[in-house]
Design an enzyme around this catalytic site. Structure first.
Site, PDB file in Angstrom:
ATOM      1  N   LEU A  30      22.055  79.715  48.038  1.00  0.00           N
ATOM      2  CA  LEU A  30      21.636  79.313  46.447  1.00  0.00           C
ATOM      3  C   LEU A  30      22.550  77.964  46.247  1.00  0.00           C
ATOM      4  O   LEU A  30      21.686  77.006  45.749  1.00  0.00           O
ATOM      5  CB  LEU A  30      22.546  80.375  45.784  1.00  0.00           C
ATOM      6  CG  LEU A  30      22.155  80.386  44.503  1.00  0.00           C
ATOM      7  CD1 LEU A  30      20.203  80.115  43.677  1.00  0.00           C
ATOM      8  CD2 LEU A  30      22.230  81.118  43.212  1.00  0.00           C
ATOM      9  N   THR A  31      23.807  78.553  46.284  1.00  0.00           N
ATOM     10  CA  THR A  31      24.558  77.090  46.027  1.00  0.00           C
ATOM     11  C   THR A  31      23.859  75.751  46.746  1.00  0.00           C
ATOM     12  O   THR A  31      23.744  75.860  48.216  1.00  0.00           O
ATOM     13  CB  THR A  31      26.099  77.205  46.425  1.00  0.00           C
ATOM     14  OG1 THR A  31      26.093  78.071  45.355  1.00  0.00           O
ATOM     15  CG2 THR A  31      27.004  76.096  45.803  1.00  0.00           C
ATOM     16  N   PRO A  43      25.034  71.231  47.701  1.00  0.00           N
ATOM     17  CA  PRO A  43      26.281  70.088  46.904  1.00  0.00           C
ATOM     18  C   PRO A  43      26.556  69.847  45.785  1.00  0.00           C
ATOM     19  O   PRO A  43      27.180  69.596  45.808  1.00  0.00           O
ATOM     20  CB  PRO A  43      25.652  68.992  48.562  1.00  0.00           C
ATOM     21  CG  PRO A  43      24.801  69.663  48.922  1.00  0.00           C
ATOM     22  CD  PRO A  43      24.025  71.186  48.762  1.00  0.00           C
ATOM     23  N   CYS A  85      21.534  89.381  42.775  1.00  0.00           N
ATOM     24  CA  CYS A  85      21.975  89.539  43.456  1.00  0.00           C
ATOM     25  C   CYS A  85      23.089  89.379  43.498  1.00  0.00           C
ATOM     26  O   CYS A  85      23.997  89.600  44.566  1.00  0.00           O
ATOM     27  CB  CYS A  85      21.385  88.601  44.790  1.00  0.00           C
ATOM     28  SG  CYS A  85      19.125  89.146  44.454  1.00  0.00           S
ATOM     29  N   GLY A 123      60.539  85.164  49.695  1.00  0.00           N
ATOM     30  CA  GLY A 123      61.120  83.674  50.289  1.00  0.00           C
ATOM     31  C   GLY A 123      60.122  83.079  50.743  1.00  0.00           C
ATOM     32  O   GLY A 123      59.059  82.730  50.846  1.00  0.00           O
ATOM     33  N   GLU A 166      30.895  82.674  43.983  1.00  0.00           N
ATOM     34  CA  GLU A 166      30.099  83.582  43.167  1.00  0.00           C
ATOM     35  C   GLU A 166      30.639  83.638  41.208  1.00  0.00           C
ATOM     36  O   GLU A 166      30.615  84.873  40.744  1.00  0.00           O
ATOM     37  CB  GLU A 166      30.230  84.907  43.232  1.00  0.00           C
ATOM     38  CG  GLU A 166      29.206  84.995  44.636  1.00  0.00           C
ATOM     39  CD  GLU A 166      29.197  86.371  45.527  1.00  0.00           C
ATOM     40  OE1 GLU A 166      29.516  87.725  44.678  1.00  0.00           O
ATOM     41  OE2 GLU A 166      29.366  86.848  46.944  1.00  0.00           O
ATOM     42  N   GLY A 167      30.618  82.340  41.131  1.00  0.00           N
ATOM     43  CA  GLY A 167      31.281  82.760  38.816  1.00  0.00           C
ATOM     44  C   GLY A 167      32.530  81.980  38.965  1.00  0.00           C
ATOM     45  O   GLY A 167      33.471  83.210  39.702  1.00  0.00           O
ATOM     46  N   THR A 168      32.947  80.857  39.493  1.00  0.00           N
ATOM     47  CA  THR A 168      34.305  80.488  38.618  1.00  0.00           C
ATOM     48  C   THR A 168      34.913  81.176  36.986  1.00  0.00           C
ATOM     49  O   THR A 168      34.194  81.739  36.846  1.00  0.00           O
ATOM     50  CB  THR A 168      34.308  79.100  38.493  1.00  0.00           C
ATOM     51  OG1 THR A 168      33.479  79.082  37.171  1.00  0.00           O
ATOM     52  CG2 THR A 168      33.399  78.409  39.623  1.00  0.00           C
TER      53      THR A 168
END
Length: 395
Positions: free
Chosen positions: A142-143, A145, A249, A350, A374-376
């Site tokens: 889906l995504t 560049p 989805c 530490g 999947e969503g910022t």
């Protein structure tokens, strides 16, 4: 009640959340926990440092044998588990590593879910049994560049050529891409956005792996290149047109993240608690200092509140009443809190907190990716903002 005997306090379950689980739920959780302890935890630091996930195909088949792939789907070799059981599996997998949970999420909640919900009967029969068994790994394209949070602006196109479809474009940040046998790819058509089931051996398809990551290093991440990939007419997912397909989805996958993030948080909290009890400074254990106890208390509160929220959303999903805005609520809260828990755990350890001998920094860096994909944060804030106000502020 006077004279009643209270159960002992359990530091690993301080508010008694196990009381919400049926024996079947506990069996699923314990099966996945044992598998992760045996097959992932002894090796994960080495895999992470090397930036690889060796034996991914064997791991996928093992996950298939324990019913973890597409586990909340029914039929076609899938386990038909409840949403809560799937969530528990995600929590245990991400307690091992976010990359392992991502492998399972993309396989089941994205690629398999798309075919199961929107595919033809022939597509389901061809792909789902083999994917459920881990014999075929799937990915989800889906995504792009230049188009992450705004998938409506995608430029990947599918054009008709006679009865065939021809796909051209690129997808980016695709988990499982270079090891997948099938890709669910979303593309713009004259009819709107459509999904396509793409065998990865199709001419013109390639998936170069993305290297030089400082997060999700024990995970396969790729670019998808579609250079005139020709597909038959029946490659299209017939039951959906438009962004409703890929977004539904993503909702299913985000639900798993709500649980999974708490697995990473739990692992970091447990490491910090054990370290605080055993590590001495100024003549006594770190756990004996008020500031350390305050940190541990705050971490435990946020961790188990997050698990309780995940349980609640899981029950709603099982009842068929879970809304996408509520999934956004869960992802926004739980991933942010998980990162904060990891950072606080690091302060307790530490300098040792940056070492791969402990899981804390590995989880913290992984969660930076989980926070984005999947969503910022901003997207989920706007989803909730619109739901709260009735005003769309996306543009």
């Amino acid at each position: 009640m006077k004279g009643s005997t209270l159960p002992p306090f359990d530091p690993s379950d301080p508010i008694g959340l196990d009381d919400l689980l049926a024996p079947e739920d506990l069996a699923v959780r314990d099966t996945v926990r044992r598998w992760a302890a045996d097959r992932v935890l002894p090796h994960i630091a080495q895999w992470y440092e090397a930036g690889e996930l060796p034996g991914i195909r064997e791991l996928a088949q093992e996950l298939g044998r324990i019913g973890a792939l597409g586990m909340s789907l029914t039929g076609y070799g899938c386990a038909g588990a409840t949403a809560v059981q799937y969530g528990l599996a995600c929590l245990e997998l991400e307690a091992a590593d976010s990359g392992i949970r991502s492998l399972v999420s993309v396989q089941g909640s994205l690629a398999m879910y798309a075919i199961h919900r929107f595919g033809s009967e022939e597509q389901k029969r061809e792909w789902l049994p083999r994917m459920a068994a881990g014999e075929v790994i799937g990915c989800f394209g889906l995504t792009e560049p230049d188009h992450g949070s705004d998938p409506a602006a995608m430029t990947t196109r599918a054009e008709r050529d006679g009865t065939d479809w021809v796909l051209t474009g690129r997808k980016m940040w695709i988990t499982n891409g270079s090891v997948a046998g099938v890709a669910v790819v979303w593309a713009r058509t004259d009819e709107g956005i459509r999904g396509f089931v793409v065998p990865t051996d199709a001419p013109g398809f390639s998936a170069p792996e993305i290297k030089h990551k400082w997060s999700l290093r024990a995970s396969v991440t790729s670019e998808l290149v579609l250079d005139g990939v020709r597909l038959p007419a029946d490659a299209v997912l017939p039951e959906v047109t438009g962004l409703r397909g890929p977004l539904s989805c993503l909702s299913h996958a985000r639900y798993g993240i709500v649980w999974g993030a708490m697995g990473a948080a739990r692992s970091s909290f447990e490491a910090a608690l054990e370290y605080a009890v055993s590590r001495e400074q100024f003549g006594k254990p770190l756990a004996g200092f008020q500031l350390t106890q305050a940190k541990l208390a705050d971490m435990a509160v946020e961790l188990h509140k997050g698990v309780l929220l995940a349980h609640h959303l899981g029950r709603r999903m099982d009842a068929g009443t879970l809304r996408p805005e509520q999934i956004s609520f869960g992802k926004l809260n739980n991933v942010r809190e998980a990162i904060d828990i990891c950072r606080t755990a690091r302060t307790i350890l530490g300098a040792n907190g940056i070492s791969l001998e402990y899981p804390v920094m590995r989880h913290a860096t992984n969660l930076e990716s989980v926070l984005t994909y999947e969503g910022t944060v901003e997207m989920h804030q706007l989803v909730l903002g619109k739901a709260l106000t009735g005003v769309d502020a996306f543009r």
